[in-house]
Design an enzyme around this catalytic site. Structure first.
Site, PDB file in Angstrom:
ATOM      1  N   HIS A  36      -1.029  -5.419   2.135  1.00  0.00           N
ATOM      2  CA  HIS A  36      -1.239  -4.742   0.852  1.00  0.00           C
ATOM      3  C   HIS A  36      -2.662  -4.185   0.767  1.00  0.00           C
ATOM      4  O   HIS A  36      -2.863  -3.010   0.443  1.00  0.00           O
ATOM      5  CB  HIS A  36      -0.993  -5.743  -0.283  1.00  0.00           C
ATOM      6  CG  HIS A  36      -1.289  -5.227  -1.656  1.00  0.00           C
ATOM      7  ND1 HIS A  36      -0.306  -4.913  -2.559  1.00  0.00           N
ATOM      8  CD2 HIS A  36      -2.465  -4.997  -2.296  1.00  0.00           C
ATOM      9  CE1 HIS A  36      -0.859  -4.495  -3.691  1.00  0.00           C
ATOM     10  NE2 HIS A  36      -2.183  -4.542  -3.557  1.00  0.00           N
ATOM     11  N   GLU A  37      -3.656  -5.031   1.076  1.00  0.00           N
ATOM     12  CA  GLU A  37      -5.053  -4.596   0.924  1.00  0.00           C
ATOM     13  C   GLU A  37      -5.409  -3.495   1.925  1.00  0.00           C
ATOM     14  O   GLU A  37      -6.077  -2.518   1.580  1.00  0.00           O
ATOM     15  CB  GLU A  37      -5.994  -5.788   1.077  1.00  0.00           C
ATOM     16  CG  GLU A  37      -5.786  -6.892   0.054  1.00  0.00           C
ATOM     17  CD  GLU A  37      -5.794  -6.408  -1.382  1.00  0.00           C
ATOM     18  OE1 GLU A  37      -6.394  -5.354  -1.674  1.00  0.00           O
ATOM     19  OE2 GLU A  37      -5.164  -7.072  -2.224  1.00  0.00           O
TER      20      GLU A  37
ATOM     21  N   HIS B 218      -4.245  -0.134   0.800  1.00  0.00           N
ATOM     22  CA  HIS B 218      -5.075   0.557  -0.184  1.00  0.00           C
ATOM     23  C   HIS B 218      -6.015   1.536   0.524  1.00  0.00           C
ATOM     24  O   HIS B 218      -6.277   2.638   0.027  1.00  0.00           O
ATOM     25  CB  HIS B 218      -5.893  -0.440  -1.001  1.00  0.00           C
ATOM     26  CG  HIS B 218      -5.177  -0.990  -2.198  1.00  0.00           C
ATOM     27  ND1 HIS B 218      -4.584  -0.194  -3.145  1.00  0.00           N
ATOM     28  CD2 HIS B 218      -4.964  -2.272  -2.606  1.00  0.00           C
ATOM     29  CE1 HIS B 218      -4.029  -0.957  -4.089  1.00  0.00           C
ATOM     30  NE2 HIS B 218      -4.240  -2.226  -3.777  1.00  0.00           N
TER      31      HIS B 218
ATOM     32  N   GLU C 173      -0.688   1.024  -6.395  1.00  0.00           N
ATOM     33  CA  GLU C 173      -0.322  -0.379  -6.192  1.00  0.00           C
ATOM     34  C   GLU C 173       1.050  -0.510  -5.537  1.00  0.00           C
ATOM     35  O   GLU C 173       1.260  -1.363  -4.664  1.00  0.00           O
ATOM     36  CB  GLU C 173      -0.343  -1.125  -7.527  1.00  0.00           C
ATOM     37  CG  GLU C 173      -1.712  -1.608  -7.946  1.00  0.00           C
ATOM     38  CD  GLU C 173      -2.257  -2.667  -6.997  1.00  0.00           C
ATOM     39  OE1 GLU C 173      -1.495  -3.549  -6.554  1.00  0.00           O
ATOM     40  OE2 GLU C 173      -3.464  -2.606  -6.692  1.00  0.00           O
TER      41      GLU C 173
ATOM     42  N   HIS D  32      -0.823  -2.931 -11.964  1.00  0.00           N
ATOM     43  CA  HIS D  32      -0.028  -3.927 -11.247  1.00  0.00           C
ATOM     44  C   HIS D  32       1.345  -4.109 -11.890  1.00  0.00           C
ATOM     45  O   HIS D  32       2.268  -4.636 -11.253  1.00  0.00           O
ATOM     46  CB  HIS D  32      -0.754  -5.265 -11.203  1.00  0.00           C
ATOM     47  CG  HIS D  32      -2.018  -5.235 -10.401  1.00  0.00           C
ATOM     48  ND1 HIS D  32      -3.232  -4.912 -10.960  1.00  0.00           N
ATOM     49  CD2 HIS D  32      -2.250  -5.479  -9.090  1.00  0.00           C
ATOM     50  CE1 HIS D  32      -4.172  -4.958 -10.022  1.00  0.00           C
ATOM     51  NE2 HIS D  32      -3.602  -5.291  -8.873  1.00  0.00           N
TER      52      HIS D  32
END
Length: 515
Positions: A166-167, A170, A190, A252
């Protein structure tokens, strides 16, 4: 350095890094192999195989300045962590493994080399702050930070596999569409990270953390997860369906719309058990539909993100972008594009397109000759008969073959590169008007009519035809090259691809014939 054997011209060059495989025991990923680097008599958590990614111990530096006390992990042995938080190395194993698996997913799926597609690894910092139930990416320093959790999750480090994916994603978003982190664009930002974090989890195929559509299910959260893509509203906060106020809620929570769309696109409706967890396929309009599979759904989202979305894209714009991406990849009248539209309608974004049905191929203006002097011109025997400079011949489901399952995928790096696909000792017919025919599909991130990325057709070293990003097409197009000058000769046929530094172009070849 790779050079042309005939002319001595430099064709390509790249660095080979010596990497060492260590043993890790992470808090959430379990016992795994990780790539490390030997320095003198010791080792560091530097992954040379993945752009030199380095994992640091933040030593609980405050979130406002998470690098102030940081030190790189190093030790004299190449065994790391004990599987619990009692060892500071355990969370570092999770991060190192997760970032490597994320790199591998993007490379294997989209030929993307790192976050910015420049071959560079991004540094990661674990043990940030105290009681931090969060992880985040910072494009200003090109790095990622992971907290140690809090009493809310039994102080489990926030370093799970889907969180690492996920990170890092980004960063991919920042390097492509650069979606604003507010309003509906922020929700899409997100959602993109949840989508690809989930795909990384599936791709890693870790027996201790099988793929599913739950986010953060390994973090000991009281509800069992941080978010659910199959039923976002199950947490009592996230949005499963679009409404006019979607741009006013936390990103989110509005991400649930994109997550729900992706799940329905990939899996369709109906209850399923995936990765040992229950998933529901409910919709906002009580409709039912099939899915196109997670790999195809991810390919559509990545192309939409990297080619059509911009910083201000909202959910309506994302629908337009994904429909165009599906048309690029699978055809305007494909079931894939239709089912993408059905999934958007199912989350209250737009309406479904008319069902094109199974359809039949559009008759071609000309037909390739029945006799074929080439061996394995349709690639259905894999690499037989062909010489390739890289893994060009494939049956990957990320693209579609013109006929059968196999095809040739050339270029698409978005960086300086050359590739070659060739076959020698081809006997060109000595009667009639011999010709080369093949089907070509060109997908590109370039714009305009300038030829930045090219595919040349060479016969005995002479270029007979050149195609480029300017020949972009939504599907395969039949191409014909006159071979009358080589009647009765034995020749070598080569498809030579060249790509420049910026933006990618993909050339797909299938059903090649000489007759």
């Amino acid at each position: 350095m790779i050079v042309d054997a005939s002319s001595g011209a430099a064709l390509d060059q790249y660095e080979l890094h010596q990497s060492i495989t260590g043993t890790g025991n992470g808090v959430t990923v379990g016992q795994v192999s990780i790539e490390t680097t030997q320095t003198g008599s010791g080792y560091t958590l530097t992954d040379a195989a993945h752009g030199g990614t380095i994992v640091y111990d933040s030593y609980n530096s405050p979130q406002s300045s998470p690098r102030q006390n940081a030190r790189a992990f190093s030790k004299t042995t190449n065994s790391w962590g004990n599987g619990t938080s009692s060892s500071r190395e355990s969370a570092a194993v999770d991060a190192s493994y997760g970032l490597a698996k994320t790199w591998d997913y993007y490379k294997n799926s989209f030929n993307r080399s790192g976050i910015r597609n420049d071959g560079r690894g991004a540094p990661a910092y674990v043990h940030v702050d105290t009681g931090l139930l969060n992880a985040f990416y910072d494009d200003n320093c090109f790095c990622m930070y992971f907290g140690d959790g809090s009493s809310q999750n039994s102080n489990t480090p926030v370093t799970a596999l889907d969180v690492a994916g996920h990170e890092m994603s980004h960063g991919v978003t920042a390097a492509t569409a650069n979606l604003n982190y507010s309003g509906e664009s922020g929700g899409l930002n997100e959602a993109t990270s949840d989508i690809f974090g989930t795909m990384v989890e599936f791709s890693a195929d870790n027996t201790g953390d099988p793929g599913d559509y739950y986010i953060g299910e390994k973090l000991n959260m009281s509800g069992g997860y941080m978010r659910r893509m199959d039923s976002p509203a199950a947490d009592g906060r996230s949005l499963s369906c679009w409404n006019s106020g979607a741009g006013s809620v936390d990103v989110h929570l509005s991400s649930g719309i994109g997550n729900h769309f992706f799940y329905l696109t990939a899996e369709g409706t109906g209850a399923k058990t995936i990765g040992g967890r229950s998933h529901t396929g409910t919709t906002c309009n009580n409709d039912t539909s099939a899915g196109i599979g997670k790999d195809k759904a991810a390919a559509v989202w990545y192309r939409a993100l990297s080619t059509y979305m911009t910083s201000t894209t909202d959910y309506a714009g994302a629908r337009t972008a994904t429909l165009q991406a599906a048309a690029d990849l699978y055809g305007t009248n494909s079931q894939e594009r239709y089912l993408v539209s059905k999934a958007w309608a199912a989350v209250s974004v737009g309406t479904a397109l008319p069902d094109p049905g199974t359809g039949t191929p559009t008759p071609s203006p000309t037909t390739p000759p029945s006799g074929n002097a080439l061996a394995n011109g349709s690639f259905e025997q894999g690499t037989g008969g062909w010489t390739q400079s890289d893994s060009i011949i494939t049956n990957s489901s990320l693209q579609a073959a013109r006929d059968g399952s196999w095809y040739a995928w050339m270029m698409g790096y978005g960086a300086d590169a050359v590739e070659s696909l060739s076959q020698s000792n081809i006997a060109v017919p000595s009667t009639g008007a011999p010709k080369l025919t093949f089907w070509l599909k060109v997908s590109t991130q370039e714009s305009g009519s300038a030829a930045y990325d090219t595919l040349k057709v060479n016969v005995n070293g002479t270029t007979l035809a050149t195609y480029s990003n300017a020949n972009a097409s939504s599907g395969y197009v039949l191409k014909t090259v006159d071979l009358s000058a080589y009647k009765g000769q034995t020749v070598r046929l080569e498809f030579a691809g060249t790509e420049d530094t910026y933006l990618s172009t993909i050339f797909l070849l299938d059903a090649i014939a000489i007759g």
